[in-house]
Design an enzyme around this catalytic site. Structure first.
Site, PDB file in Angstrom:
ATOM      1  N   ARG A 229      37.089  42.148  43.360  1.00  0.00           N
ATOM      2  CA  ARG A 229      35.940  41.715  42.575  1.00  0.00           C
ATOM      3  C   ARG A 229      35.677  42.737  41.479  1.00  0.00           C
ATOM      4  O   ARG A 229      35.813  43.951  41.683  1.00  0.00           O
ATOM      5  CB  ARG A 229      34.700  41.544  43.464  1.00  0.00           C
ATOM      6  CG  ARG A 229      34.782  40.342  44.395  1.00  0.00           C
ATOM      7  CD  ARG A 229      34.721  39.028  43.614  1.00  0.00           C
ATOM      8  NE  ARG A 229      34.923  37.858  44.459  1.00  0.00           N
ATOM      9  CZ  ARG A 229      36.077  37.235  44.607  1.00  0.00           C
ATOM     10  NH1 ARG A 229      37.166  37.694  43.997  1.00  0.00           N
ATOM     11  NH2 ARG A 229      36.179  36.163  45.365  1.00  0.00           N
ATOM     12  N   GLU A 258      32.871  37.186  33.429  1.00  0.00           N
ATOM     13  CA  GLU A 258      34.027  36.345  33.136  1.00  0.00           C
ATOM     14  C   GLU A 258      33.584  35.074  32.424  1.00  0.00           C
ATOM     15  O   GLU A 258      32.610  34.454  32.838  1.00  0.00           O
ATOM     16  CB  GLU A 258      34.770  35.998  34.432  1.00  0.00           C
ATOM     17  CG  GLU A 258      35.351  37.228  35.134  1.00  0.00           C
ATOM     18  CD  GLU A 258      36.159  36.900  36.385  1.00  0.00           C
ATOM     19  OE1 GLU A 258      36.300  35.690  36.700  1.00  0.00           O
ATOM     20  OE2 GLU A 258      36.659  37.816  37.027  1.00  0.00           O
ATOM     21  N   HIS A 277      41.781  35.975  35.642  1.00  0.00           N
ATOM     22  CA  HIS A 277      41.408  35.580  37.007  1.00  0.00           C
ATOM     23  C   HIS A 277      42.252  34.388  37.488  1.00  0.00           C
ATOM     24  O   HIS A 277      41.728  33.383  37.958  1.00  0.00           O
ATOM     25  CB  HIS A 277      39.914  35.231  37.082  1.00  0.00           C
ATOM     26  CG  HIS A 277      39.375  35.353  38.486  1.00  0.00           C
ATOM     27  ND1 HIS A 277      38.051  35.603  38.745  1.00  0.00           N
ATOM     28  CD2 HIS A 277      39.978  35.257  39.699  1.00  0.00           C
ATOM     29  CE1 HIS A 277      37.853  35.655  40.060  1.00  0.00           C
ATOM     30  NE2 HIS A 277      39.019  35.441  40.649  1.00  0.00           N
TER      31      HIS A 277
END
Length: 317
Positions: A229, A258, A277
């Site tokens: 994370r 993000e 991601h």
């Protein structure tokens, strides 16, 4: 009498949807574009979004008893509300183990074998040989947050001839790893690692674990990969470690915010590889997700409670 409902808020294959309909013939399936009144009868949901959070907190979903998240991380969901209303939450932990483990090996090989440099040189027709290439064999990998993904990554690392140090919350030994260390003691052994892989979940305890103090304890020239994370890493501390040579290269797939803002200094750092991601993305993602959904749907039907990947609200994973 109102019809009981379940909600689909993600993409599943038609055969998956039909299987759930067969399992729940007395329920109606709805999607999140249904009329607001329909949400009052929704008893369980696959997938979640901000609209549903608003409806839940406004009291518009009084029948909700179980939510199946489609990701491993659940920190963006209204955990306190779920807990206070007695709503079960399950995640998709475990379905990303293979692709994320392969991603880590891939970005390491790309850097260590000079592939990234070759890709950048090709458009310029630049022929650049080097004698500074490395191999994975005999290197030591430290996996910080050694859960299901870490276990699979450890297997792949061992196949490449690496030594593997596992770091987990309890310090309980993990079969197949060379050493297992309790998270509280990570700073005392991190200098043994040639490669550090962050697979930590987002909790109060993991916030900014990788800070100036921890980076300063690492071996000079270490390679760092984050597939856990974004909040577990202090970006300023990472950049400082890259600039002073402690960290030779960093591959980052997760970030505080993000998409990563265009103004972030991470974008322009020559020693950083940024990916959007996607380390857990794979062509058969929906099939893998459905295995978890179906198992929990069957358990919920039988026992009134899902059985796989049930979230502990205190730990937040």
């Amino acid at each position: 009498m109102a019809t009981k409902k379940w909600m689909l808020n993600t993409r599943l294959k038609e055969q998956h949807i039909e299987k759930l309909k067969e399992l729940y013939p007395d329920y109606e399936m709805v999607t999140d574009d249904a009329e607001t009144e329909a949400f009052r009868e929704v008893e369980w949901a696959v997938g979640w979004n901000d609209k549903l959070t608003t409806l839940l907190e406004e009291g518009q979903m009084p029948s909700l008893r179980w939510v199946q998240a489609i990701s491993a991380g659940v920190n963006s969901l209204p955990l306190e509300t779920f807990e206070s209303q007695g709503i079960y939450l399950t995640n998709a932990s475990g379905i990303h183990s293979e692709p994320i483990a392969e991603y880590v090996i891939g970005v390491l090989l790309s850097h260590m074998r000079g592939l990234r440099t070759a890709i950048l040189n090709q458009p310029q027709r630049k022929w650049e040989q080097t004698t500074e290439l490395q191999e994975l064999k005999s290197k030591t990998m430290m996996i910080v947050g050694a859960g299901q993904i870490g276990n699979r990554l450890g297997e792949l690392a061992k196949a490449f001839g690496m030594k593997v140090i596992a770091v987990n919350r309890s310090g309980k030994e993990i079969p197949g790893f060379d050493v297992t260390v309790k998270m509280d003691n990570v700073g005392t052994v991190i200098d043994f690692a040639d490669v550090v892989v962050d697979i930590l979940p987002q909790t109060d305890e993991t916030y900014r674990v990788f800070d100036d103090a921890l980076f300063s304890r690492m071996k000079k020239g270490v390679l760092f990969v984050n597939v856990g994370r974004g909040v577990t890493v202090d970006s300023d501390s990472l950049i400082k470690a890259l600039d002073n040579g402690t960290v030779a290269y960093a591959a980052l797939d997760v970030f505080d915010e993000e998409p990563l803002p265009a103004g972030s200094p991470l974008w322009n750092h020559e020693k950083i590889l940024i990916t959007p991601h996607f380390s857990g993305v794979v062509e058969h993602f929906r099939d893998n997700l459905f295995e978890v959904v179906l198992e929990n749907a069957e358990s919920y039907r039988k026992d009134g409670k899902p059985s796989r990947n049930l979230i502990d609200f205190e730990r937040k994973y």
